[in-house]
Design a protein around this motif. Sequence first.
Motif, PDB file in Angstrom:
ATOM      1  N   LEU A 199      24.175   2.905   8.062  1.00  0.00           N
ATOM      2  CA  LEU A 199      22.728   2.871   7.844  1.00  0.00           C
ATOM      3  C   LEU A 199      22.357   1.538   7.208  1.00  0.00           C
ATOM      4  O   LEU A 199      23.187   0.881   6.569  1.00  0.00           O
ATOM      5  N   LEU A 200      21.094   1.161   7.369  1.00  0.00           N
ATOM      6  CA  LEU A 200      20.544   0.055   6.583  1.00  0.00           C
ATOM      7  C   LEU A 200      19.946   0.623   5.306  1.00  0.00           C
ATOM      8  O   LEU A 200      19.228   1.624   5.337  1.00  0.00           O
ATOM      9  N   CYS A 201      20.238  -0.017   4.197  1.00  0.00           N
ATOM     10  CA  CYS A 201      19.605   0.309   2.925  1.00  0.00           C
ATOM     11  C   CYS A 201      18.665  -0.837   2.572  1.00  0.00           C
ATOM     12  O   CYS A 201      19.109  -1.967   2.359  1.00  0.00           O
ATOM     13  N   VAL A 202      17.364  -0.551   2.568  1.00  0.00           N
ATOM     14  CA  VAL A 202      16.352  -1.566   2.272  1.00  0.00           C
ATOM     15  C   VAL A 202      15.761  -1.251   0.898  1.00  0.00           C
ATOM     16  O   VAL A 202      15.125  -0.209   0.717  1.00  0.00           O
ATOM     17  N   GLU A 203      15.988  -2.128  -0.062  1.00  0.00           N
ATOM     18  CA  GLU A 203      15.441  -1.944  -1.405  1.00  0.00           C
ATOM     19  C   GLU A 203      14.254  -2.882  -1.592  1.00  0.00           C
ATOM     20  O   GLU A 203      14.348  -4.078  -1.285  1.00  0.00           O
ATOM     21  N   ARG A 204      13.158  -2.324  -2.065  1.00  0.00           N
ATOM     22  CA  ARG A 204      11.913  -3.079  -2.178  1.00  0.00           C
ATOM     23  C   ARG A 204      11.328  -2.940  -3.577  1.00  0.00           C
ATOM     24  O   ARG A 204      11.313  -1.850  -4.143  1.00  0.00           O
ATOM     25  N   ILE A 205      10.840  -4.054  -4.103  1.00  0.00           N
ATOM     26  CA  ILE A 205       9.992  -4.040  -5.292  1.00  0.00           C
ATOM     27  C   ILE A 205       8.628  -4.560  -4.855  1.00  0.00           C
ATOM     28  O   ILE A 205       8.526  -5.657  -4.302  1.00  0.00           O
ATOM     29  N   ALA A 206       7.586  -3.757  -5.059  1.00  0.00           N
ATOM     30  CA  ALA A 206       6.225  -4.141  -4.669  1.00  0.00           C
ATOM     31  C   ALA A 206       5.430  -4.503  -5.911  1.00  0.00           C
ATOM     32  O   ALA A 206       5.598  -3.895  -6.976  1.00  0.00           O
ATOM     33  N   TYR A 207       4.538  -5.490  -5.751  1.00  0.00           N
ATOM     34  CA  TYR A 207       3.802  -6.065  -6.864  1.00  0.00           C
ATOM     35  C   TYR A 207       2.302  -5.938  -6.645  1.00  0.00           C
ATOM     36  O   TYR A 207       1.810  -6.044  -5.524  1.00  0.00           O
ATOM     37  N   THR A 208       1.576  -5.750  -7.741  1.00  0.00           N
ATOM     38  CA  THR A 208       0.123  -5.747  -7.705  1.00  0.00           C
ATOM     39  C   THR A 208      -0.395  -7.017  -8.376  1.00  0.00           C
ATOM     40  O   THR A 208       0.344  -7.991  -8.551  1.00  0.00           O
ATOM     41  N   TYR A 209      -1.669  -7.037  -8.751  1.00  0.00           N
ATOM     42  CA  TYR A 209      -2.264  -8.210  -9.386  1.00  0.00           C
ATOM     43  C   TYR A 209      -1.456  -8.633 -10.610  1.00  0.00           C
ATOM     44  O   TYR A 209      -0.866  -7.796 -11.314  1.00  0.00           O
ATOM     45  N   GLY A 210      -1.471  -9.948 -10.855  1.00  0.00           N
ATOM     46  CA  GLY A 210      -0.732 -10.483 -11.990  1.00  0.00           C
ATOM     47  C   GLY A 210       0.765 -10.464 -11.764  1.00  0.00           C
ATOM     48  O   GLY A 210       1.549 -10.639 -12.705  1.00  0.00           O
ATOM     49  N   ASP A 211       1.180 -10.285 -10.505  1.00  0.00           N
ATOM     50  CA  ASP A 211       2.595 -10.213 -10.148  1.00  0.00           C
ATOM     51  C   ASP A 211       3.323  -9.139 -10.952  1.00  0.00           C
ATOM     52  O   ASP A 211       4.471  -9.313 -11.351  1.00  0.00           O
ATOM     53  N   LYS A 212       2.641  -8.028 -11.176  1.00  0.00           N
ATOM     54  CA  LYS A 212       3.217  -6.916 -11.927  1.00  0.00           C
ATOM     55  C   LYS A 212       3.937  -5.974 -10.965  1.00  0.00           C
ATOM     56  O   LYS A 212       3.334  -5.450 -10.022  1.00  0.00           O
TER      57      LYS A 212
END
Length: 265
Positions: free
Chosen positions: A231-244
């Motif tokens: 399988l592919l394991c895709v890890e993501r961190i998503a950011y909102t305003y202020g690069d938070k």
Amino acid sequence: MSDVALASHTASAGASGTAAGATAPETPSFQPLYQQIKGLLTQRLESGEWRPGEAIPSEQDLAAQFSVSQGTVRKAIDELAGENIVVRRQGKGTFVATHTETKSSMFRFLRMRRNDGQDEYPASDLLDVRRGRATAEIARAIDIKPGDGVLVLRRLLRYGGEPTVLDEITLPAALFKGLTKERFDAYEGSMYGFFETEFGVRMLRAEEQVKAVAADPVTAEALRVGIGAPLLCVERIAYTYGDKPVEFRRGLCTTRSHHYANTLS
């Protein structure tokens, strides 16, 4: 008075909230003036002065508010548009971008594509929503303290009726109070549209890393593959305003009929 001479004036006006409507104190900056204007506009977007889908004032009006040239405002808005924070509509103006409005926005954060190259929006099945406490790894990823409250969402994405991605999505509980499976199931639209519309949290960008893993028994059953299947394991961190950072997501993906696609530019 020139734009350069007005750089300090503009920043201080934003700090007082009189001309710029900024809510946080500003200090004089050596950034280019258009970058200062971009920062002040971002503050106003973050404060909710203009909601997703709403028009922002014209370049002429903003130039008058900030006492700068229209060219300076235009350059600031060009950068915001390039970052998908606002959208220009010819003959209509500039609007706050939203995850609910266009096909392109739907596929911006979806990287799985059919092997024939066609875009296909998946069916989403939210399996459960659990409350928990942040581990050290999660705390680092979304910038909270270990032990802080989190919400963990498990979701299955089906492409053409076939289970393709099993997501585990971790969110800081403080930003998503009242999020339940029932509330999500009642919403018609994408998950990021749900976060934006119901909780005011807009995902602006994401960082991902991809690695190969073997399917464990639980994942194998969900994705209808054999135990140990690649399988592919895709890890993501998503950011909102202020690069938070506000989301940590781990997606386990089968590639029997789909592949991970990304465009570099």
